[in-house]
Design a protein around this motif. Sequence first.
Motif, PDB file in Angstrom:
ATOM      1  N   ALA A  26      79.369 -12.625 -35.350  1.00  0.00           N
ATOM      2  CA  ALA A  26      79.376 -13.889 -34.598  1.00  0.00           C
ATOM      3  C   ALA A  26      79.496 -15.109 -35.521  1.00  0.00           C
ATOM      4  O   ALA A  26      80.285 -16.019 -35.233  1.00  0.00           O
ATOM      5  CB  ALA A  26      78.145 -13.988 -33.719  1.00  0.00           C
ATOM      6  N   ARG A  77      82.423 -17.797 -35.151  1.00  0.00           N
ATOM      7  CA  ARG A  77      82.105 -19.212 -34.878  1.00  0.00           C
ATOM      8  C   ARG A  77      82.855 -20.088 -35.878  1.00  0.00           C
ATOM      9  O   ARG A  77      83.406 -21.121 -35.513  1.00  0.00           O
ATOM     10  CB  ARG A  77      80.595 -19.449 -35.023  1.00  0.00           C
ATOM     11  CG  ARG A  77      79.804 -19.022 -33.821  1.00  0.00           C
ATOM     12  CD  ARG A  77      78.454 -19.686 -33.820  1.00  0.00           C
ATOM     13  NE  ARG A  77      77.612 -19.265 -34.910  1.00  0.00           N
ATOM     14  CZ  ARG A  77      76.692 -18.318 -34.828  1.00  0.00           C
ATOM     15  NH1 ARG A  77      76.481 -17.691 -33.690  1.00  0.00           N
ATOM     16  NH2 ARG A  77      75.934 -17.996 -35.853  1.00  0.00           N
ATOM     17  N   LEU A  79      86.320 -20.412 -34.911  1.00  0.00           N
ATOM     18  CA  LEU A  79      86.443 -21.323 -33.771  1.00  0.00           C
ATOM     19  C   LEU A  79      86.324 -22.783 -34.220  1.00  0.00           C
ATOM     20  O   LEU A  79      87.008 -23.656 -33.704  1.00  0.00           O
ATOM     21  CB  LEU A  79      85.356 -20.984 -32.758  1.00  0.00           C
ATOM     22  CG  LEU A  79      85.733 -21.110 -31.299  1.00  0.00           C
ATOM     23  CD1 LEU A  79      86.935 -20.251 -30.963  1.00  0.00           C
ATOM     24  CD2 LEU A  79      84.560 -20.714 -30.409  1.00  0.00           C
ATOM     25  N   PHE A  80      85.446 -23.004 -35.212  1.00  0.00           N
ATOM     26  CA  PHE A  80      85.307 -24.358 -35.763  1.00  0.00           C
ATOM     27  C   PHE A  80      86.608 -24.805 -36.406  1.00  0.00           C
ATOM     28  O   PHE A  80      86.980 -25.957 -36.357  1.00  0.00           O
ATOM     29  CB  PHE A  80      84.189 -24.415 -36.804  1.00  0.00           C
ATOM     30  CG  PHE A  80      82.841 -24.682 -36.210  1.00  0.00           C
ATOM     31  CD1 PHE A  80      82.592 -25.855 -35.523  1.00  0.00           C
ATOM     32  CD2 PHE A  80      81.825 -23.771 -36.332  1.00  0.00           C
ATOM     33  CE1 PHE A  80      81.354 -26.112 -34.969  1.00  0.00           C
ATOM     34  CE2 PHE A  80      80.582 -24.017 -35.792  1.00  0.00           C
ATOM     35  CZ  PHE A  80      80.338 -25.178 -35.110  1.00  0.00           C
ATOM     36  N   VAL A  88      78.996 -11.250 -24.703  1.00  0.00           N
ATOM     37  CA  VAL A  88      78.386 -11.486 -26.023  1.00  0.00           C
ATOM     38  C   VAL A  88      78.972 -12.749 -26.657  1.00  0.00           C
ATOM     39  O   VAL A  88      78.252 -13.560 -27.233  1.00  0.00           O
ATOM     40  CB  VAL A  88      78.598 -10.252 -26.939  1.00  0.00           C
ATOM     41  CG1 VAL A  88      78.106 -10.529 -28.335  1.00  0.00           C
ATOM     42  CG2 VAL A  88      77.878  -9.051 -26.360  1.00  0.00           C
ATOM     43  N   LEU A 123      76.983 -16.361 -28.024  1.00  0.00           N
ATOM     44  CA  LEU A 123      76.832 -16.282 -29.484  1.00  0.00           C
ATOM     45  C   LEU A 123      77.923 -17.003 -30.261  1.00  0.00           C
ATOM     46  O   LEU A 123      77.712 -17.382 -31.404  1.00  0.00           O
ATOM     47  CB  LEU A 123      76.797 -14.819 -29.946  1.00  0.00           C
ATOM     48  CG  LEU A 123      75.691 -13.940 -29.418  1.00  0.00           C
ATOM     49  CD1 LEU A 123      75.671 -12.620 -30.139  1.00  0.00           C
ATOM     50  CD2 LEU A 123      74.340 -14.619 -29.572  1.00  0.00           C
ATOM     51  N   VAL A 124      79.082 -17.158 -29.647  1.00  0.00           N
ATOM     52  CA  VAL A 124      80.191 -17.767 -30.394  1.00  0.00           C
ATOM     53  C   VAL A 124      80.614 -19.094 -29.776  1.00  0.00           C
ATOM     54  O   VAL A 124      80.665 -20.122 -30.460  1.00  0.00           O
ATOM     55  CB  VAL A 124      81.399 -16.793 -30.464  1.00  0.00           C
ATOM     56  CG1 VAL A 124      82.548 -17.412 -31.226  1.00  0.00           C
ATOM     57  CG2 VAL A 124      80.992 -15.474 -31.115  1.00  0.00           C
ATOM     58  N   ILE A 125      80.881 -19.070 -28.481  1.00  0.00           N
ATOM     59  CA  ILE A 125      81.494 -20.262 -27.874  1.00  0.00           C
ATOM     60  C   ILE A 125      80.478 -21.396 -27.682  1.00  0.00           C
ATOM     61  O   ILE A 125      80.731 -22.533 -28.095  1.00  0.00           O
ATOM     62  CB  ILE A 125      82.189 -19.874 -26.543  1.00  0.00           C
ATOM     63  CG1 ILE A 125      83.309 -18.850 -26.856  1.00  0.00           C
ATOM     64  CG2 ILE A 125      82.771 -21.090 -25.840  1.00  0.00           C
ATOM     65  CD1 ILE A 125      83.831 -18.095 -25.672  1.00  0.00           C
ATOM     66  N   PRO A 147      77.492 -22.092 -29.160  1.00  0.00           N
ATOM     67  CA  PRO A 147      77.045 -22.813 -30.367  1.00  0.00           C
ATOM     68  C   PRO A 147      78.107 -23.766 -30.920  1.00  0.00           C
ATOM     69  O   PRO A 147      77.771 -24.844 -31.423  1.00  0.00           O
ATOM     70  CB  PRO A 147      76.763 -21.694 -31.372  1.00  0.00           C
ATOM     71  CG  PRO A 147      76.536 -20.487 -30.565  1.00  0.00           C
ATOM     72  CD  PRO A 147      77.370 -20.631 -29.350  1.00  0.00           C
ATOM     73  N   VAL A 148      79.361 -23.367 -30.808  1.00  0.00           N
ATOM     74  CA  VAL A 148      80.441 -24.238 -31.320  1.00  0.00           C
ATOM     75  C   VAL A 148      80.551 -25.483 -30.446  1.00  0.00           C
ATOM     76  O   VAL A 148      80.653 -26.608 -30.953  1.00  0.00           O
ATOM     77  CB  VAL A 148      81.778 -23.466 -31.375  1.00  0.00           C
ATOM     78  CG1 VAL A 148      82.930 -24.388 -31.742  1.00  0.00           C
ATOM     79  CG2 VAL A 148      81.684 -22.338 -32.396  1.00  0.00           C
ATOM     80  N   VAL A 206      77.820 -27.975 -31.238  1.00  0.00           N
ATOM     81  CA  VAL A 206      78.031 -28.786 -32.453  1.00  0.00           C
ATOM     82  C   VAL A 206      79.163 -29.791 -32.245  1.00  0.00           C
ATOM     83  O   VAL A 206      79.017 -30.975 -32.552  1.00  0.00           O
ATOM     84  CB  VAL A 206      78.326 -27.883 -33.676  1.00  0.00           C
ATOM     85  CG1 VAL A 206      78.719 -28.717 -34.882  1.00  0.00           C
ATOM     86  CG2 VAL A 206      77.105 -27.047 -34.014  1.00  0.00           C
ATOM     87  N   THR A 207      80.283 -29.317 -31.702  1.00  0.00           N
ATOM     88  CA  THR A 207      81.437 -30.213 -31.577  1.00  0.00           C
ATOM     89  C   THR A 207      81.160 -31.330 -30.572  1.00  0.00           C
ATOM     90  O   THR A 207      81.647 -32.439 -30.736  1.00  0.00           O
ATOM     91  CB  THR A 207      82.707 -29.451 -31.163  1.00  0.00           C
ATOM     92  OG1 THR A 207      82.380 -28.571 -30.102  1.00  0.00           O
ATOM     93  CG2 THR A 207      83.290 -28.670 -32.314  1.00  0.00           C
ATOM     94  N   GLU A 211      71.812 -21.241 -33.654  1.00  0.00           N
ATOM     95  CA  GLU A 211      72.393 -22.358 -34.399  1.00  0.00           C
ATOM     96  C   GLU A 211      73.333 -21.806 -35.462  1.00  0.00           C
ATOM     97  O   GLU A 211      72.995 -20.825 -36.128  1.00  0.00           O
ATOM     98  CB  GLU A 211      71.282 -23.158 -35.061  1.00  0.00           C
ATOM     99  CG  GLU A 211      71.699 -24.576 -35.317  1.00  0.00           C
ATOM    100  CD  GLU A 211      70.531 -25.441 -35.756  1.00  0.00           C
ATOM    101  OE1 GLU A 211      70.778 -26.598 -36.068  1.00  0.00           O
ATOM    102  OE2 GLU A 211      69.398 -24.945 -35.804  1.00  0.00           O
ATOM    103  N   HIS A 212      74.470 -22.436 -35.596  1.00  0.00           N
ATOM    104  CA  HIS A 212      75.433 -21.949 -36.592  1.00  0.00           C
ATOM    105  C   HIS A 212      74.983 -22.352 -37.989  1.00  0.00           C
ATOM    106  O   HIS A 212      74.721 -23.526 -38.242  1.00  0.00           O
ATOM    107  CB  HIS A 212      76.821 -22.528 -36.306  1.00  0.00           C
ATOM    108  CG  HIS A 212      77.852 -22.025 -37.256  1.00  0.00           C
ATOM    109  ND1 HIS A 212      78.175 -20.697 -37.339  1.00  0.00           N
ATOM    110  CD2 HIS A 212      78.602 -22.657 -38.190  1.00  0.00           C
ATOM    111  CE1 HIS A 212      79.107 -20.539 -38.267  1.00  0.00           C
ATOM    112  NE2 HIS A 212      79.380 -21.709 -38.800  1.00  0.00           N
TER     113      HIS A 212
END
Lengths: 256, 289
Positions: A59, A63, A66-67, B42, B46-48, B50-51, B54-55, B254-255
């Motif tokens: 993950a 991420r 994706l950033f 998932v 966990l991925v989308i 958190p991004v 932040v953005t 948190e990333h």
Amino acid sequence: MKRSVRRDFRPQPKTEDKTQPRIEFDDFDPEKTEKKLGLALFFGLFFGLLAAFFVFLYAPNLRDLLFRLAPRENSVRVDSSADPKLYERELLALAKSVQAKQKRIDALIPKEPWLIIDTSGNQIFLMQDKTLLHKGVCSTGSYVLLRAGRNKQWIFRTPRGQFRVLNKMRRPVWYMPDWAFVEEGRPIPPRDSPLRYESGVLGEYGLALGQGYLIHGTLYKRFLGMPVTHGCVRLGDEDLEVVAKNMDTGSKVFIY
Amino acid sequence: MLIRLLIYYFESAHLNLLPFFKNRLPAQLVFLFFLLVPVFMVAVPLVILPVIKVTDATSFRGGSRTAGAGFAGGAAPTRAMAEAMDSLRLEDTYANLLLELSKKDSIMLAINLRDSLVDLLIKGVPVRRCRIGSYAMSQAIPHIARRDSLYTWLFPPFQLLSQTATIPKSPIRIMDAPKDTVEAEAMAGQEIPIENNDVHFTLQFNRNLTVRIEQEQPPSNTGEFKKKFAFDMERIFAEARATLKNLRAKKIPEHKLWIELSVSREDAKAIYRAIPVKLQMALFLPHAR
């Protein structure tokens, strides 16, 4: 040259299209199809869960990916009503402030000769201001933990940090601590015993750093460049002479 | 190999699914749906999310970022001026950080990505200067950089929370004292072990920053390669455990921001062995965006 293509517009007899599969309903087996559909679902879920596990595991990497794709604001917002002269003045003030701070940082470096001791590479660097005066090899703490009985133990490591030369000695005499006797399997003599004093083993010079740690010479020159000492810093004769001649009482020694 | 085995198994059991899927779009869709559902379940938290978190937080709201705002009259300052201001602000922050570190007695670390240098500092004096071979940064850092909070993120110095490495912090060898001089002589003849291990280590700092320092040289042997692999896997699983912890607490993970540097093996070893438990670090980013 232009090639003419003649097309036949007359009605053609119907031919079997071989590219399209023929559906033969005689072959249709509902049980088999159901089984295969069930398997398709099972494998869909199986591979889906497997992929989900990897998504969970990676993950942070996803991420990050994706950033990378997320839109970035690259433009610099400049207030159109801002006066460039005032802006320039602000820039100059900031540049001056940075320069002043840089001077303060540079002033931290000693102007008189100073010594760096690298305990991981067993090297010394004699410096003056930012210039390297001399580079040599040394021996530092061996990281041996010597155990004697239940409660007594010593660890032989060179301390790290900033030190000053507290005392500069010519032909220092070694006052042997308890561990020196324990290590040699000899009985420990009383504190004031003359057996504790040994001369000629620490070389021509000794630079005391405090807490019993010295920069000194050695008889075991073949071990130079290796971590073999009991915490002191051993130098070869030539290196010791250069260091002793350049360093004085109060000179800074940095050990890392 | 595994796929081949699977195909062989299905073919031998007359369960080859490929012809079944060949001309059946609904079946393909069902398969894909069941494949994607767990992945999305998932990936979303966990991925989308958190991004997005932040953005969203770093998106521009008003033009207060550049200095000079609020001045009146005349022509507008140029883009180059604004960029110079950003660059100077970063330099100023780094200088402040170095001055702050010079007040400490202990060994400190300064990572200067602009000049590709890692410095070990004692009382502000650089005692070892290591050249960075290459570095990579988390893609989330530029998003943080977009905020005005970049300078507050960089200052005060980062505080070390934990560290892990492929080499021991202190190469301690335990020796029992000899009983007599004969035994002592035998012990004195023992060879001194030479350390030749590969060095990789991770420093976890506060403010959600991880610094990974790797040796430039490739793994020296298979054993070291395995050790590095195990070290990487340990890190991945540690992150997975932290994610699970967050999910249990019903929080969006948190990333973690990371910086990865490669330096020579000797430098990496010297840095790792020198840094204390209560390390503080100054960071100089190459640019503000």
